[in-house]
Scaffold this motif. Structure first.
Motif, PDB file in Angstrom:
ATOM      1  N   GLN A 179      -0.589  25.081   1.169  1.00 16.64           N
ATOM      2  CA  GLN A 179      -1.711  24.254   0.698  1.00 16.64           C
ATOM      3  C   GLN A 179      -2.520  23.613   1.824  1.00 16.64           C
ATOM      4  O   GLN A 179      -3.637  23.163   1.591  1.00 16.64           O
ATOM      5  N   ASP A 180      -1.925  23.519   3.024  1.00 17.83           N
ATOM      6  CA  ASP A 180      -2.642  22.837   4.112  1.00 17.83           C
ATOM      7  C   ASP A 180      -3.367  23.816   5.043  1.00 17.83           C
ATOM      8  O   ASP A 180      -3.842  23.419   6.114  1.00 17.83           O
ATOM      9  N   ILE A 181      -3.475  25.074   4.642  1.00 25.21           N
ATOM     10  CA  ILE A 181      -4.294  26.062   5.360  1.00 25.21           C
ATOM     11  C   ILE A 181      -5.121  26.808   4.307  1.00 25.21           C
ATOM     12  O   ILE A 181      -4.576  27.225   3.281  1.00 25.21           O
ATOM     13  N   ALA A 182      -6.424  26.972   4.559  1.00 32.36           N
ATOM     14  CA  ALA A 182      -7.272  27.708   3.607  1.00 32.36           C
ATOM     15  C   ALA A 182      -8.272  28.583   4.351  1.00 32.36           C
ATOM     16  O   ALA A 182      -8.746  28.220   5.430  1.00 32.36           O
ATOM     17  N   GLN A 204       0.872  -1.183   0.000  1.00 32.00           N
ATOM     18  CA  GLN A 204       0.000   0.000   0.000  1.00 32.00           C
ATOM     19  C   GLN A 204       0.909   1.233   0.000  1.00 32.00           C
ATOM     20  O   GLN A 204       1.916   1.233   0.692  1.00 32.00           O
ATOM     21  N   GLN A 235       6.718   6.095   6.259  1.00 27.12           N
ATOM     22  CA  GLN A 235       5.331   5.950   6.712  1.00 27.12           C
ATOM     23  C   GLN A 235       4.310   5.883   5.584  1.00 27.12           C
ATOM     24  O   GLN A 235       3.183   5.455   5.804  1.00 27.12           O
ATOM     25  N   LEU A 271      -9.472  20.940   1.513  1.00 28.26           N
ATOM     26  CA  LEU A 271      -8.002  20.780   1.544  1.00 28.26           C
ATOM     27  C   LEU A 271      -7.557  19.416   2.036  1.00 28.26           C
ATOM     28  O   LEU A 271      -6.451  18.973   1.734  1.00 28.26           O
ATOM     29  N   PHE A 272      -8.424  18.734   2.804  1.00 24.09           N
ATOM     30  CA  PHE A 272      -8.062  17.390   3.273  1.00 24.09           C
ATOM     31  C   PHE A 272      -8.024  16.390   2.117  1.00 24.09           C
ATOM     32  O   PHE A 272      -7.467  15.320   2.242  1.00 24.09           O
ATOM     33  N   ILE A 312     -11.925  29.758   4.022  1.00 31.66           N
ATOM     34  CA  ILE A 312     -13.067  29.348   3.195  1.00 31.66           C
ATOM     35  C   ILE A 312     -14.210  30.361   3.246  1.00 31.66           C
ATOM     36  O   ILE A 312     -15.128  30.290   2.440  1.00 31.66           O
ATOM     37  N   ARG A 318      -3.223   7.620   8.309  1.00 28.19           N
ATOM     38  CA  ARG A 318      -2.263   7.759   9.411  1.00 28.19           C
ATOM     39  C   ARG A 318      -2.247   9.143  10.054  1.00 28.19           C
ATOM     40  O   ARG A 318      -1.984   9.267  11.244  1.00 28.19           O
ATOM     41  N   GLU A 378       0.997   5.820  -0.462  1.00 23.61           N
ATOM     42  CA  GLU A 378       0.510   7.134  -0.868  1.00 23.61           C
ATOM     43  C   GLU A 378       1.568   7.694  -1.809  1.00 23.61           C
ATOM     44  O   GLU A 378       2.729   7.881  -1.421  1.00 23.61           O
ATOM     45  N   ARG A 429      -6.878  17.255  -0.976  1.00 25.34           N
ATOM     46  CA  ARG A 429      -6.083  17.813  -2.072  1.00 25.34           C
ATOM     47  C   ARG A 429      -5.135  16.792  -2.715  1.00 25.34           C
ATOM     48  O   ARG A 429      -4.845  16.894  -3.902  1.00 25.34           O
ATOM     49  N   HIS A 433      -6.455  18.901  13.540  1.00 28.58           N
ATOM     50  CA  HIS A 433      -6.964  19.545  12.323  1.00 28.58           C
ATOM     51  C   HIS A 433      -8.177  20.433  12.613  1.00 28.58           C
ATOM     52  O   HIS A 433      -8.744  20.378  13.697  1.00 28.58           O
ATOM     53  N   ALA A 434      -8.580  21.211  11.613  1.00 31.27           N
ATOM     54  CA  ALA A 434      -9.828  21.969  11.716  1.00 31.27           C
ATOM     55  C   ALA A 434     -10.534  21.942  10.375  1.00 31.27           C
ATOM     56  O   ALA A 434      -9.966  22.344   9.361  1.00 31.27           O
ATOM     57  N   GLU A 435     -11.773  21.445  10.379  1.00 30.50           N
ATOM     58  CA  GLU A 435     -12.603  21.576   9.173  1.00 30.50           C
ATOM     59  C   GLU A 435     -13.205  22.972   9.170  1.00 30.50           C
ATOM     60  O   GLU A 435     -13.518  23.521   8.128  1.00 30.50           O
ATOM     61  N   GLN A 439      -9.827  26.503   7.395  1.00 27.42           N
ATOM     62  CA  GLN A 439      -9.690  25.044   7.380  1.00 27.42           C
ATOM     63  C   GLN A 439      -8.197  24.739   7.381  1.00 27.42           C
ATOM     64  O   GLN A 439      -7.438  25.414   6.690  1.00 27.42           O
ATOM     65  N   TYR A 440      -7.765  23.747   8.161  1.00 26.95           N
ATOM     66  CA  TYR A 440      -6.351  23.366   8.092  1.00 26.95           C
ATOM     67  C   TYR A 440      -6.106  21.916   8.460  1.00 26.95           C
ATOM     68  O   TYR A 440      -6.831  21.322   9.235  1.00 26.95           O
ATOM     69  N   GLU A 441      -5.047  21.386   7.849  1.00 25.64           N
ATOM     70  CA  GLU A 441      -4.525  20.078   8.246  1.00 25.64           C
ATOM     71  C   GLU A 441      -3.362  20.362   9.190  1.00 25.64           C
ATOM     72  O   GLU A 441      -2.392  21.027   8.801  1.00 25.64           O
ATOM     73  N   ASN A 481      -4.415   1.491   8.145  1.00 29.00           N
ATOM     74  CA  ASN A 481      -4.551   2.005   6.778  1.00 29.00           C
ATOM     75  C   ASN A 481      -3.666   3.233   6.664  1.00 29.00           C
ATOM     76  O   ASN A 481      -3.897   4.244   7.330  1.00 29.00           O
ATOM     77  N   LEU A 482      -2.641   3.159   5.817  1.00 26.62           N
ATOM     78  CA  LEU A 482      -1.663   4.256   5.818  1.00 26.62           C
ATOM     79  C   LEU A 482      -2.242   5.572   5.318  1.00 26.62           C
ATOM     80  O   LEU A 482      -1.730   6.642   5.647  1.00 26.62           O
ATOM     81  N   PHE A 483      -3.352   5.503   4.526  1.00 26.80           N
ATOM     82  CA  PHE A 483      -3.970   6.742   4.059  1.00 26.80           C
ATOM     83  C   PHE A 483      -4.627   7.509   5.212  1.00 26.80           C
ATOM     84  O   PHE A 483      -4.935   8.676   5.093  1.00 26.80           O
TER      85      PHE A 483
END
Lengths: 245, 245
Positions: free
Chosen positions: B86-89, A9, A86, A123-124, B91, B126, A11, A126, B57-59, B9-11, B122-124
């Motif tokens: 890219q990981d902060i927007a 698997q 990872q 953005l999650f 909205i 993680r 990414e 992207r 995170h924050a949606e 929104q941010y990761e 599931n690595l997606f």
């Protein structure tokens, strides 16, 4: 000599694709071969079921390799996952018949293409979706998708340069799944040409946006010209989902 | 002077949390203030509805800032998204009454905690889930979750050091949603102490694993000792979902 089948698997976001490249260690095959070679002390060559491009993911990629060492499958899984980054994981390992070959013996492959169809991008998603702002006509996409099923010459739907190789493939099924603002295209076939899923997806998106009439699709098959088909949808929406033998 | 409310929104994976830190530019507040200050030529201070920890995170996070400049909201959104990583927007943006304050005026907050309950990680997921290998008893978790609803002294469920501040908060509802091998815990309340959602989650996981009897929970509230409650579930499973005013 043991012949080991790995279920992998990954990414693809941070890699240049599956295939090993000279002078770059940012490939999935390269990372795996390094870990397996370190484990065995042998120079391991890993045979994947097929390549994936930079940015493309795999929920289930299959590969095999041969080794003189006598490690069991659980040891291989644990060793790989201890030393892999990872975003790459070995989720299963199995000893196979000496003639098993991950590429030649593959019977079907399933790919999924994710589209986020929402005015505001999420953005999650992207790195895992292609964002289409304008509302897609899903009914039209479903109708158009059925025209790809069966045995066809997919010459217009590939960026393959080699004119001598056969571009005839069989698509067994295409499923379009709607899940809130997300659209998933599942394609199962006996094999796929370079960029074939991404060009089929781009063509379906053009149908869904009203830029292309679905009745044009039989003509595109006949003309066999890359320029007649739709655009190549970007890599991050694509994932290899399954390979069967 | 305009008072602007931003919906953000941010990761959180690559940041040290919301709050600005001296000597580090890896914070969400820091990134946003830099962009807003550059846009206005003024030294902008951004007031968040509350902090989130590193990896959280924050949606939908809400913040406000004041500026002498006269940019309209659409310009602000576009400027921010052009210059943010890219990981902060941003909205949404809206001009508010001069007295609007993103922290003081917040009425409710909703958090979500994601658990991946599957033998194989599931690595997606993680960076977005806490992986629990052993099967959780969901019925027990649902029963236990109801004991947190209402007004309680959450002293045992925080790592807050300051003994003088009130640790009484009201939880309006907790919903446990199962989705294949994923478990989502939604918690809505009038406010949350530091690590409160993660410690409640850790306590619920211990109940679901049979390590803690749910009947102990009223005693934990009464003892007010951090050591009686469950572990602090890791940050990557947590996301701020909504703030209402």
């Amino acid at each position: 000599m043991k012949n080991i089948k790995l279920t992998i698997q990954y990414e693809g976001t941070n890699y240049r694709g599956w295939q090993k490249q000279k002078g770059s260690d940012k490939t999935i095959q390269g990372k795996l071969e390094n870990v397996l070679s370190k484990m065995t002390g042998e120079e391991i060559t890993l045979i994947g079921s097929g390549r994936t491009d930079a940015g493309v993911h795999a929920e289930k990629q299959i590969a095999n390799f041969k080794m003189n060492s006598d490690f069991d499958c659980e040891y291989i899984i644990n060793y790989c996952n201890d030393f892999l980054p990872q975003d790459i994981a070995v989720i299963a390992a199995k000893e196979m018949h000496p003639l098993f070959h991950a590429r030649y013996n593959a019977k079907t492959k399933t790919y999924r293409y994710n589209i986020n169809n929402n005015p505001i991008p999420n953005l999650f998603q992207r790195n895992f979706c292609y964002h289409v702002e304008e509302k897609l006509n899903i009914a039209l996409i479903k109708e158009a998708s059925q025209l790809f099923i069966g045995e066809h010459d997919f010459r217009a739907f590939t960026t393959l340069k080699n004119k001598k190789k056969s571009t005839v493939r069989t698509i067994y099924d295409i499923k379009i799944i709607e899940n809130y603002e997300n659209l998933q295209i599942y394609i199962i076939g006996n094999g796929f040409l370079h960029n074939m899923v991404r060009i089929i997806t781009g063509t379906l998106i053009e149908v869904g946006l009203g830029k292309l009439n679905k009745d044009e699709i039989p003509n595109i098959f006949e003309e066999k010209a890359r320029s007649s088909a739709g655009f190549t949808a970007p890599p991050q929406g694509l994932a290899l989902i399954d390979v069967t033998y």
